[in-house]
Write a protein that holds these residues in place. Structure first.
Motif, PDB file in Angstrom:
ATOM      1  N   LYS A  93       0.872  -1.178   0.000  1.00 12.84           N
ATOM      2  CA  LYS A  93       0.000   0.000   0.000  1.00 12.84           C
ATOM      3  C   LYS A  93       0.910   1.229   0.000  1.00 12.84           C
ATOM      4  O   LYS A  93       1.825   1.331   0.830  1.00 12.84           O
ATOM      5  CB  LYS A  93      -0.866  -0.031   1.269  1.00 12.84           C
ATOM      6  CG  LYS A  93      -1.929   1.023   1.304  1.00 12.84           C
ATOM      7  CD  LYS A  93      -2.862   0.775   2.505  1.00 12.84           C
ATOM      8  CE  LYS A  93      -3.727   1.970   2.789  1.00 12.84           C
ATOM      9  NZ  LYS A  93      -3.044   3.078   3.433  1.00 12.84           N
ATOM     10  N   GLN A  94       0.654   2.143  -0.936  1.00  7.85           N
ATOM     11  CA  GLN A  94       1.571   3.285  -1.102  1.00  7.85           C
ATOM     12  C   GLN A  94       1.645   4.176   0.121  1.00  7.85           C
ATOM     13  O   GLN A  94       0.639   4.588   0.682  1.00  7.85           O
ATOM     14  CB  GLN A  94       1.127   4.124  -2.299  1.00  7.85           C
ATOM     15  CG  GLN A  94       1.463   3.469  -3.608  1.00  7.85           C
ATOM     16  CD  GLN A  94       1.822   4.502  -4.672  1.00  7.85           C
ATOM     17  OE1 GLN A  94       1.649   5.702  -4.492  1.00  7.85           O
ATOM     18  NE2 GLN A  94       2.334   4.029  -5.786  1.00  7.85           N
ATOM     19  N   ILE A  95       2.886   4.456   0.520  1.00  6.30           N
ATOM     20  CA  ILE A  95       3.128   5.320   1.675  1.00  6.30           C
ATOM     21  C   ILE A  95       3.945   6.513   1.202  1.00  6.30           C
ATOM     22  O   ILE A  95       4.943   6.327   0.501  1.00  6.30           O
ATOM     23  CB  ILE A  95       3.949   4.553   2.757  1.00  6.30           C
ATOM     24  CG1 ILE A  95       3.180   3.324   3.267  1.00  6.30           C
ATOM     25  CG2 ILE A  95       4.327   5.467   3.915  1.00  6.30           C
ATOM     26  CD1 ILE A  95       3.997   2.409   4.181  1.00  6.30           C
ATOM     27  N   ALA A  96       3.521   7.736   1.559  1.00  2.00           N
ATOM     28  CA  ALA A  96       4.360   8.906   1.281  1.00  2.00           C
ATOM     29  C   ALA A  96       5.022   9.301   2.593  1.00  2.00           C
ATOM     30  O   ALA A  96       4.420   9.195   3.661  1.00  2.00           O
ATOM     31  CB  ALA A  96       3.528  10.055   0.722  1.00  2.00           C
ATOM     32  N   VAL A  97       6.275   9.706   2.522  1.00  2.00           N
ATOM     33  CA  VAL A  97       7.008  10.075   3.732  1.00  2.00           C
ATOM     34  C   VAL A  97       7.155  11.589   3.768  1.00  2.00           C
ATOM     35  O   VAL A  97       7.534  12.226   2.793  1.00  2.00           O
ATOM     36  CB  VAL A  97       8.396   9.379   3.753  1.00  2.00           C
ATOM     37  CG1 VAL A  97       9.244   9.882   4.898  1.00  2.00           C
ATOM     38  CG2 VAL A  97       8.213   7.862   3.850  1.00  2.00           C
ATOM     39  N   LYS A  98       6.825  12.142   4.932  1.00  2.00           N
ATOM     40  CA  LYS A  98       6.860  13.599   5.102  1.00  2.00           C
ATOM     41  C   LYS A  98       8.181  14.005   5.756  1.00  2.00           C
ATOM     42  O   LYS A  98       8.567  13.445   6.787  1.00  2.00           O
ATOM     43  CB  LYS A  98       5.699  13.987   6.028  1.00  2.00           C
ATOM     44  CG  LYS A  98       4.930  15.186   5.552  1.00  2.00           C
ATOM     45  CD  LYS A  98       3.744  15.473   6.454  1.00  2.00           C
ATOM     46  CE  LYS A  98       3.384  16.947   6.426  1.00  2.00           C
ATOM     47  NZ  LYS A  98       3.288  17.542   5.103  1.00  2.00           N
ATOM     48  N   VAL A  99       8.841  14.977   5.147  1.00  5.51           N
ATOM     49  CA  VAL A  99      10.057  15.543   5.752  1.00  5.51           C
ATOM     50  C   VAL A  99       9.828  17.049   5.809  1.00  5.51           C
ATOM     51  O   VAL A  99       9.959  17.737   4.798  1.00  5.51           O
ATOM     52  CB  VAL A  99      11.309  15.234   4.894  1.00  5.51           C
ATOM     53  CG1 VAL A  99      12.557  15.815   5.542  1.00  5.51           C
ATOM     54  CG2 VAL A  99      11.459  13.747   4.666  1.00  5.51           C
TER      55      VAL A  99
END
Ligand code: PEP
Ligand code: MN
Length: 263
Positions: free
Chosen positions: A10-16
């Motif tokens: 399941k697509q995960i976006a990572v926040k920086v």
């Protein structure tokens, strides 16, 4: 195996900070010197990168060198310089954590924590960074199969940290013409296996500056969420990896060329 896993595809976006990596977000550029060598060097490089465009500033301060007699990195002083350089250009920073004893300092200073190729199999370090609340960039071990790399990411997730960005940096094969063999097939495979964002490092992936641009194009065409490229203000003077580092002018040329392509 997959149904026991946390990272199921399941697509995960990572926040920086304000930056989003992965998912449907535009590809990101991580660039900077292999190693922080001095305050001036990292600041000059950062300012040159800012002019062209950079999303995350990289710089190693603990360097995993093959020979103990070569430059080992500036350590914590270098981390201060990297942070100062990042603040000057208003850009998050990434640096490699090599061992647990520097965890607190690296967590305090760096926006993303890099686990290098040599430490992908260091399960106690993976557990440690699984216990923190900061994005981790997990490089592929130089001899790691896809399955082993997936499970290394799974270690971090299993210990509580899902903010993982993968980085394909080439693997060892019989071919010696290049430093490593960049495995671009790993990009779509790792995306569908884990759902994590993946970036490609054509500097370590080839060891040759003239191959950075074609591999960068290939990586983005394969669906990579970004690139990590070594850029030095003067690669001929670099204390490590000068042969696979671009100067700021070459970096600009690469960015302009990538912008001309539609991926
Ligand atoms: C690096 O990115 O500085 C580095 C040492 O890379 P790798 O772990 O891929 O060799
Ligand atoms: Mn390097």
């Amino acid at each position: 195996m997959k149904d026991k896993r946390i990272l199921t595809g399941k697509q995960i976006a990572v926040k920086v900070g304000t930056l989003n990596i992965g998912g449907d977000n535009p590809s990101i550029m991580i660039a900077g010197p292999c190693a922080v060598e001095s305050r001036q060097q990292v600041i000059d490089t950062a300012l040159a990168l800012k002019e062209v465009g950079v999303d995350v500033l990289r710089g190693g301060v603990f360097k995993p060198r093959t020979s103990p007699y070569t430059f080992q990195g500036m350590g914590l002083k270098g981390l201060e310089y990297l942070k100062e350089a990042g603040e000057k250009i208003n850009t998050p920073i990434i640096t490699e954590l090599m061992d647990e004893k520097n965890l607190d300092a690296v967590v305090e200073y760096s926006d993303i924590i890099q686990i290098g190729s040599r430490n992908m199999y260091n399960y106690s370090l993976l557990k440690e960074v699984g216990g923190i609340n900061k994005p981790i960039l997990l490089k592929r071990g130089m001899s790691a199969s896809i399955k082993e790399w997936v499970m290394a990411a799974e270690y971090i997730a299993a210990y509580g940290n899902n903010n993982i960005i993968l980085c394909e940096r080439g693997i060892r094969t019989f071919e010696v013409y290049t430093r490593n063999t960049l495995d671009l097939a790993a990009v779509p495979i790792m995306k569908s296996e884990t759902g994590l964002p993946i970036i490609v490092d054509p500097s370590h992936g080839t060891g040759r500056k003239e191959l950075i641009m074609p591999m960068a194009k290939g990586a983005l065409a394969c669906g990579a969420d970004g690139l990590m490229v070594e850029v030095h203000i003067d690669p001929t003077e670099a204390l490590s990896d000068g042969q696979q580092s671009l100067n700021p002018k070459e970096y600009k040329k690469m960015i302009l060329e990538l912008n001309r392509c539609s991926f």
